[in-house]
Design a protein around this motif. Sequence first.
Motif, mmCIF file in Angstrom:
data_model
loop_
_atom_site.group_PDB
_atom_site.id
_atom_site.type_symbol
_atom_site.label_atom_id
_atom_site.label_comp_id
_atom_site.label_asym_id
_atom_site.label_seq_id
_atom_site.Cartn_x
_atom_site.Cartn_y
_atom_site.Cartn_z
ATOM 1 N N ASP A 93 20.449 -55.827 -2.813
ATOM 2 C CA ASP A 93 20.614 -56.182 -1.395
ATOM 3 C C ASP A 93 20.932 -54.901 -0.626
ATOM 4 N N SER B 288 16.849 -57.194 1.826
ATOM 5 C CA SER B 288 18.210 -57.142 2.374
ATOM 6 C C SER B 288 18.597 -58.511 2.910
ATOM 7 N N THR B 289 19.895 -58.796 2.875
ATOM 8 C CA THR B 289 20.370 -60.104 3.365
ATOM 9 C C THR B 289 21.019 -60.019 4.745
ATOM 10 N N ASP B 290 21.624 -58.871 5.056
ATOM 11 C CA ASP B 290 22.459 -58.736 6.255
ATOM 12 C C ASP B 290 23.744 -59.547 6.146
ATOM 13 N N TYR B 291 24.145 -59.886 4.926
ATOM 14 C CA TYR B 291 25.414 -60.580 4.736
ATOM 15 C C TYR B 291 26.545 -59.824 5.418
ATOM 16 N N PHE C 16 21.514 -64.064 8.215
ATOM 17 C CA PHE C 16 21.401 -63.832 6.773
ATOM 18 C C PHE C 16 20.054 -64.318 6.231
ATOM 19 N N ILE D 64 24.574 -54.955 3.484
ATOM 20 C CA ILE D 64 25.793 -55.763 3.425
ATOM 21 C C ILE D 64 26.828 -55.100 4.337
ATOM 22 N N HIS D 65 27.463 -55.896 5.189
ATOM 23 C CA HIS D 65 28.419 -55.325 6.148
ATOM 24 C C HIS D 65 29.853 -55.629 5.761
ATOM 25 N N LEU E 194 28.082 -63.906 -2.659
ATOM 26 C CA LEU E 194 26.879 -63.081 -2.527
ATOM 27 C C LEU E 194 26.453 -62.482 -3.872
ATOM 28 N N LEU F 144 33.358 -62.182 -1.478
ATOM 29 C CA LEU F 144 32.028 -61.580 -1.338
ATOM 30 C C LEU F 144 31.302 -61.570 -2.687
ATOM 31 N N ALA G 218 33.243 -61.194 5.002
ATOM 32 C CA ALA G 218 33.004 -59.948 4.262
ATOM 33 C C ALA G 218 34.211 -59.016 4.270
ATOM 34 N N GLY H 297 24.497 -53.748 -4.389
ATOM 35 C CA GLY H 297 24.574 -54.060 -2.964
ATOM 36 C C GLY H 297 24.916 -52.804 -2.191
#
Lengths: 367, 367
Positions: free
Chosen positions: B20, B328-331, B336, B23-24, B94, B90, B84, B103
């Motif tokens: 991924d 990528s997920t942008d979780y 997402f 991830i933020h 995730l 997380l 997050a 990640g």
Amino acid sequence: MSIGVLERSALAKTKLGLIDCDIHPAGKTPGEVMAYLPKRWREHVAEYGVRVSQPFAGAIPYPRMAPGGGGRMDAWPPTGGPPASDLAFLRAQLLDLYGIDYGMLQPLSVGSHALNQDLGAAICRAANDWQIEKWLAPEPRLRGAICVPQEDPEAALAEIDRLAGDRRFAQVALPPRTIEPHGRKRYWPIYAAAEAAGLPIGMHSAAFGAHTNSGTGWLSYYIEEHYCFAHSLQSVMTSMVMEGVFERFPGLKIVLIEGGFAWVPALAWRLDHTWSRMRSEVPQVKRPPSEYIREHFWYTTQPIEEPERPRDLLDTIRWIGADRLMFSTDYPHWDFDDPRYTFKVKLPEATERAIFAGNAKALYRLD
Amino acid sequence: MSIGVLERSALAKTKLGLIDCDIHPAGKTPGEVMAYLPKRWREHVAEYGVRVSQPFAGAIPYPRMAPGGGGRMDAWPPTGGPPASDLAFLRAQLLDLYGIDYGMLQPLSVGSHALNQDLGAAICRAANDWQIEKWLAPEPRLRGAICVPQEDPEAALAEIDRLAGDRRFAQVALPPRTIEPHGRKRYWPIYAAAEAAGLPIGMHSAAFGAHTNSGTGWLSYYIEEHYCFAHSLQSVMTSMVMEGVFERFPGLKIVLIEGGFAWVPALAWRLDHTWSRMRSEVPQVKRPPSEYIREHFWYTTQPIEEPERPRDLLDTIRWIGADRLMFSTDYPHWDFDDPRYTFKVKLPEATERAIFAGNAKALYRLD
């Protein structure tokens, strides 16, 4: 256009000496300076022009347009070309007529604002070579300003290095409307080089710039733009003081040209007041802002502020320092100041000597 | 919130591998990162805050505001704090749930945008130390991004030097909305350092920046801002190609994160066309722009473009290169992407392997 001998001697201030700190030299043709570019850039300019960040690039930002924008009606040389493009006529109409001992050129090169930064550097170099060949070599009363592409400090340093040893250049020209405020570190290499070379930095109010003069947006009227010359110089002063430039470069000297000076005390009072309360935000500012302002800034007279009570101007001069003000005409622009009528108040003789010649002589090492 | 063993194994893509790339990570409290600042700057932030150039500094530029702005409703950890901000949660929601092998953290530090540049440098340093201590040391599946104060390249270089040897950091984070276009020389020292360290530069679409994303002014709606993520990345790409960055740094690798990729072919075609007619303006660009684009840029998938005919996406992927796209997920953000539903079209298996893991593994040297 002929000037009688009697009139000339009546004008001459030779007793006191006279130095004009703001003369704008021009080319006979728009291509005159560009002819000093190397071939690669001459071709580039012919094909693509010079792009700048102004919203209406190419528009002359002065009133009374026409080539030589903003010139005095009587300053068009009889030999052709725009005002201040002919050395013989400039000698007759300005240097000889007023008995000027030295004149400081302010070439305001578009090289400082070119968006293509390599082109900008080349134009600054060309403008400097043009100053030497057209003005400085044939006329020893004139002094040049080293034009630099300030947004590309590496190229600016190279140009300062190339010319700092040539005493015909009296200062480094830096425009007051840059991409970032003047205190930011990106410009520090230029300050270091100027300080090391013993050259003041001349900041002439600019009609061009990366941002508008105002704090809000592009202005509708020339009358607003003209007022805002002072506005942009206030930003220069505030940013340089607050970012600690003068702590790092204690020998740096800044000349604010064509932006007035009567606003300086009020700005300094305000900065001292806020600094006394919030100095922890700017620990790099070790002393009250007014002290840096008094030590590091010089000002030219034109366009001079005219208080309702003329003698109020004396208080202002006292605050900024009688040793900090330098006479200028802004020749050949429409708002030219004649040295006989610049001051509406009688100055003490020592002050008059200093403002009309002594201060510039000392600052620019003219001897 | 408990996840059954069956569901977990159904989700896991372990066969193919899964990385991924967006991830933020967040702090439990707004002060968590700032606690890593030295005392002088902690006190400064407590007294003066962090000023940025956004027109409404301090406003969270995402919808569904609240602390952790823009987070998925189900991503709030049961232990408190915003989405997050809790490593255990997380991991469960995730990394473990989807069987993610690696990640990539995208911390989006405000240090890159602080107007006080010394403070900005200190915040970037703090954000990097916080990544190490909170995320990278305890969780070997996570990789960090070196936050840098890009407007002060000297300070940015110092930070890259400090951390480039630490393999837990996989890239240098540079925001796409800088004071000047990315091709300008002021940023070249950063490119030189990243290239020398073998680190890609990750440019994550930013809600903050020195200028608006649009070419006209500040936008009214979030929906416009979200579209303009692509707009700002197009400017990044165009400027870097046209200023000759990739001729000077042939090993430089740029990852465009959360800005889509379907716009790339059309932009490249247009640039090739104009370059073929006006290449004399940019002699530093030796080859058609599309060649630099194909060689130097990578893209993450989220938010993926969804053509009306899903298979049209395959043509786009073919153009940019199946080796250039990374899942990528942008979780934990609201938009997402679940890896099971990211693509509305069946990808060839080799392409799928590459996009979900192989490309990132190779680019970020994850082995």
